[in-house]
Design an enzyme around this catalytic site. Structure first.
Site, PDB file in Angstrom:
ATOM      1  N   CYS A 125      13.639 139.982  61.736  1.00 63.98           N
ATOM      2  CA  CYS A 125      12.220 139.648  61.968  1.00 63.98           C
ATOM      3  C   CYS A 125      11.357 140.873  62.242  1.00 63.98           C
ATOM      4  CB  CYS A 125      12.085 138.676  63.133  1.00 63.98           C
ATOM      5  SG  CYS A 125      12.862 137.096  62.836  1.00 63.98           S
ATOM      6  N   HIS A 265       4.981 139.145  67.029  1.00 59.29           N
ATOM      7  CA  HIS A 265       5.873 138.276  66.264  1.00 59.29           C
ATOM      8  C   HIS A 265       5.759 136.850  66.805  1.00 59.29           C
ATOM      9  CE1 HIS A 265       9.206 136.697  64.124  1.00 59.29           C
ATOM     10  NE2 HIS A 265      10.104 136.803  65.084  1.00 59.29           N
ATOM     11  N   ASN A 295       8.586 130.244  63.483  1.00 63.67           N
ATOM     12  CA  ASN A 295       8.990 131.629  63.263  1.00 63.67           C
ATOM     13  C   ASN A 295       9.295 131.837  61.782  1.00 63.67           C
ATOM     14  OD1 ASN A 295      10.272 134.102  63.134  1.00 63.67           O
ATOM     15  ND2 ASN A 295      11.677 133.698  64.834  1.00 63.67           N
TER      16      ASN A 295
HETATM   17  N1  ACO Z   1      15.572 119.572  71.526  1.00 63.75           N
HETATM   18  C1  ACO Z   1      16.014 119.061  72.687  1.00 63.75           C
HETATM   19  N2  ACO Z   1      16.843 119.726  73.507  1.00 63.75           N
HETATM   20  C2  ACO Z   1      17.228 120.946  73.135  1.00 63.75           C
HETATM   21  C3  ACO Z   1      16.798 121.547  71.941  1.00 63.75           C
HETATM   22  C4  ACO Z   1      15.951 120.795  71.109  1.00 63.75           C
HETATM   23  N3  ACO Z   1      15.484 121.266  69.929  1.00 63.75           N
HETATM   24  N4  ACO Z   1      17.360 122.763  71.843  1.00 63.75           N
HETATM   25  C5  ACO Z   1      18.096 122.941  72.934  1.00 63.75           C
HETATM   26  N5  ACO Z   1      18.025 121.852  73.725  1.00 63.75           N
HETATM   27  C6  ACO Z   1      18.672 121.608  74.996  1.00 63.75           C
HETATM   28  C7  ACO Z   1      19.924 122.429  75.159  1.00 63.75           C
HETATM   29  O1  ACO Z   1      21.029 121.780  74.561  1.00 63.75           O
HETATM   30  C8  ACO Z   1      20.041 122.488  76.645  1.00 63.75           C
HETATM   31  O2  ACO Z   1      20.593 121.289  77.115  1.00 63.75           O
HETATM   32  P1  ACO Z   1      21.657 121.280  78.320  1.00 63.75           P
HETATM   33  O3  ACO Z   1      20.906 121.839  79.491  1.00 63.75           O
HETATM   34  O4  ACO Z   1      22.000 119.849  78.444  1.00 63.75           O
HETATM   35  O5  ACO Z   1      22.770 122.153  77.863  1.00 63.75           O
HETATM   36  C9  ACO Z   1      18.594 122.541  77.128  1.00 63.75           C
HETATM   37  O6  ACO Z   1      17.807 122.042  76.036  1.00 63.75           O
HETATM   38  C10 ACO Z   1      18.125 123.927  77.481  1.00 63.75           C
HETATM   39  O7  ACO Z   1      18.504 124.817  76.432  1.00 63.75           O
HETATM   40  P2  ACO Z   1      18.140 126.345  76.491  1.00 63.75           P
HETATM   41  O8  ACO Z   1      18.681 127.026  75.285  1.00 63.75           O
HETATM   42  O9  ACO Z   1      18.485 126.929  77.833  1.00 63.75           O
HETATM   43  O10 ACO Z   1      16.541 126.267  76.373  1.00 63.75           O
HETATM   44  P3  ACO Z   1      15.504 127.437  76.493  1.00 63.75           P
HETATM   45  O11 ACO Z   1      14.469 127.087  77.470  1.00 63.75           O
HETATM   46  O12 ACO Z   1      16.160 128.773  76.609  1.00 63.75           O
HETATM   47  O13 ACO Z   1      14.780 127.388  75.074  1.00 63.75           O
HETATM   48  C11 ACO Z   1      14.771 128.485  72.960  1.00 63.75           C
HETATM   49  C12 ACO Z   1      15.540 127.586  73.888  1.00 63.75           C
HETATM   50  C13 ACO Z   1      13.446 127.871  72.609  1.00 63.75           C
HETATM   51  C14 ACO Z   1      15.599 128.692  71.698  1.00 63.75           C
HETATM   52  C15 ACO Z   1      14.542 129.854  73.645  1.00 63.75           C
HETATM   53  O14 ACO Z   1      15.741 130.326  74.194  1.00 63.75           O
HETATM   54  C16 ACO Z   1      13.997 130.896  72.712  1.00 63.75           C
HETATM   55  O15 ACO Z   1      12.857 130.825  72.280  1.00 63.75           O
HETATM   56  N6  ACO Z   1      14.767 131.936  72.433  1.00 63.75           N
HETATM   57  C17 ACO Z   1      14.293 133.043  71.611  1.00 63.75           C
HETATM   58  C18 ACO Z   1      14.249 132.641  70.173  1.00 63.75           C
HETATM   59  C19 ACO Z   1      13.664 133.783  69.368  1.00 63.75           C
HETATM   60  O16 ACO Z   1      12.736 134.430  69.749  1.00 63.75           O
HETATM   61  N7  ACO Z   1      14.251 134.076  68.239  1.00 63.75           N
HETATM   62  C20 ACO Z   1      13.729 135.180  67.485  1.00 63.75           C
HETATM   63  C21 ACO Z   1      14.483 135.260  66.313  1.00 63.75           C
HETATM   64  S1  ACO Z   1      13.845 136.620  65.425  1.00 63.75           S
HETATM   65  C22 ACO Z   1      14.888 136.913  64.117  1.00 63.75           C
HETATM   66  O17 ACO Z   1      15.194 138.065  63.869  1.00 63.75           O
HETATM   67  C23 ACO Z   1      15.462 135.804  63.376  1.00 63.75           C
END
Ligand code: ACO
Length: 345
Positions: A125, A265, A295
């Site tokens: 990204c 980003h 994203n």
């Molecule tokens: N819907 C419902 N529940 C979900 C979902 C969903 N889509 N996804 C995860 N959950 C659940 C999980 O299973 C977890 O449940 P549990 O507590 O029972 O285990 C709970 O929600 C919390 O999950 P977390 O992963 O801790 O949630 P978090 O608040 O960290 O949010 C997210 C997750 C949005 C992915 C966040 O971590 C994030 O934005 N990370 C960065 C992503 C990013 O910037 N990526 C860039 C990529 S750039 C590239 O080069 C490709």
């Protein structure tokens, strides 16, 4: 951020700026409600954790070069540059149409950019910001005068649609800029690039390369999909986004108070908000369209830049800061003084 180096292109002879921008996103809109029909998620969860309401999905006949081409056509038009006048085409992508030929060649051929050289650049990204800075060096050195830089990805093709932790986050899109010489004091004033391979396993697509070729017997279906340790990437992103912006600014003796528009980003609204606070910027100095596109990887920053221009959010003399981050782990930033177009630039 231990591996990063900062520098400014101020010592270069020729100031380099953006002459025109463009973007393209495929028309099919996939809302959070659409996703909730086949994966265990809700609109409320996605919106509150990411700020995303919808994303675009490429049609089955569309690949990355198709999106890149459309964005490029718009950028060239807005720059008033003909394809035959391009010296170089750089396409930043982590989802090329195929391993070979390079996406830049496919775009070059469709554009009819008969004089141009070109290559693809893959640093996930962060790709567009890396390509922008790479392309600018050719202009700054006097080697070339017209460089097309495209960021494009079709991320939806690499999603596991059963994995709610990733498939809700990504969409397809492309953005492009044309680079050329500008007046002194304008263009890319400060830049910063960094990688930290120690965190690379947090964000991967394992199959399709030389370690796990597509024809390998021991390949698992999930190896083709993007896999992410979300919370780790989140922690990294929150730290790196603000720091990278500051490094680009400091390398040009600029401060956050001077920033007119911060275009980060577009991965997650909470990451963008954390960076905004770190930089001490008011809400109206940050541009985000993550709610509409999710994203789009390499498309993200130029797509946001292009929409910001369309919405008249950027004017001559503004100081615009771009920051990308992503797999690798990687990050890159650029502080750009907008405008300074020369009569024939
Ligand atoms: N819907 C419902 N529940 C979900 C979902 C969903 N889509 N996804 C995860 N959950 C659940 C999980 O299973 C977890 O449940 P549990 O507590 O029972 O285990 C709970 O929600 C919390 O999950 P977390 O992963 O801790 O949630 P978090 O608040 O960290 O949010 C997210 C997750 C949005 C992915 C966040 O971590 C994030 O934005 N990370 C960065 C992503 C990013 O910037 N990526 C860039 C990529 S750039 C590239 O080069 C490709």
């Amino acid at each position: 951020m231990t591996t990063a180096q900062s520098h400014t292109p101020q010592g270069c002879k020729i100031p380099v700026g953006i002459l025109g921008v463009g973007h393209f996103a495929p028309p099919e809109i996939v809302t959070n409600q659409d996703l909730a029909k086949f994966v265990d998620t809700t609109d409320e969860w996605i919106l509150s954790r990411t700020g995303i309401k919808a994303r675009r999905r490429a049609a089955s006949h569309q690949a990355t070069s198709d999106l890149a081409y459309e964005a490029a056509v718009q950028a060239l038009h807005n720059a008033g540059v003909e394809p035959r006048d391009l010296d170089l085409i750089i396409v930043a992508t982590m989802t090329p149409d195929c391993p070979m030929p390079s996406t830049s060649c496919l775009v070059q051929h469709r554009l009819g950019a008969t004089r141009a050289g070109g290559f693809d650049l893959n640093i996930a990204c962060s790709g567009f910001v890396y390509a922008l800075i790479t392309g600018s060096q050719f202009v700054a050195s006097g080697t070339y005068r017209r460089v097309l830089v495209v960021g494009a990805d079709v991320m939806t093709r690499f999603m596991n649609w059963q994995d709610r932790t990733t498939c809700v986050l990504f969409g397809d899109g492309a953005g492009a800029v044309v680079l050329g010489p500008v007046a002194p004091g304008y263009g890319l004033l400060g830049v910063h690039l960094g990688i930290n391979g120690a965190g690379g396993t947090n964000l991967t697509i394992n199959a399709g390369g030389s370690r796990l070729p597509s024809w390998s017997d021991n390949i698992q279906r999930q190896d083709y999909y993007l896999q992410m340790v979300g919370p780790e990437v989140f922690r990294f992103a929150v730290q790196v986004m603000g720091e990278a912006a500051l490094k680009a600014l400091h390398s040009a003796n600029l401060t956050p108070e001077q920033v007119t528009l911060f275009i980060p980003h577009q991965a997650n609204a909470r990451i963008i908000e954390a960076a905004r606070k770190r930089l001490g910027l008011p809400l109206d100095r940050v541009f985000s369209n993550v709610e509409h596109y999710g994203n789009t990887s390499c498309g993200s920053v130029p797509l946001a830049l292009s929409e910001a221009c369309q919405q008249d959010r950027i004017h001559d003399d503004d100081l615009v800061v771009l920051v990308g981050f992503g797999g690798g782990l990687s990050w890159g930033s650029a502080a750009i003084r907008w405008g300074g177009l020369l009569r024939e630039s």
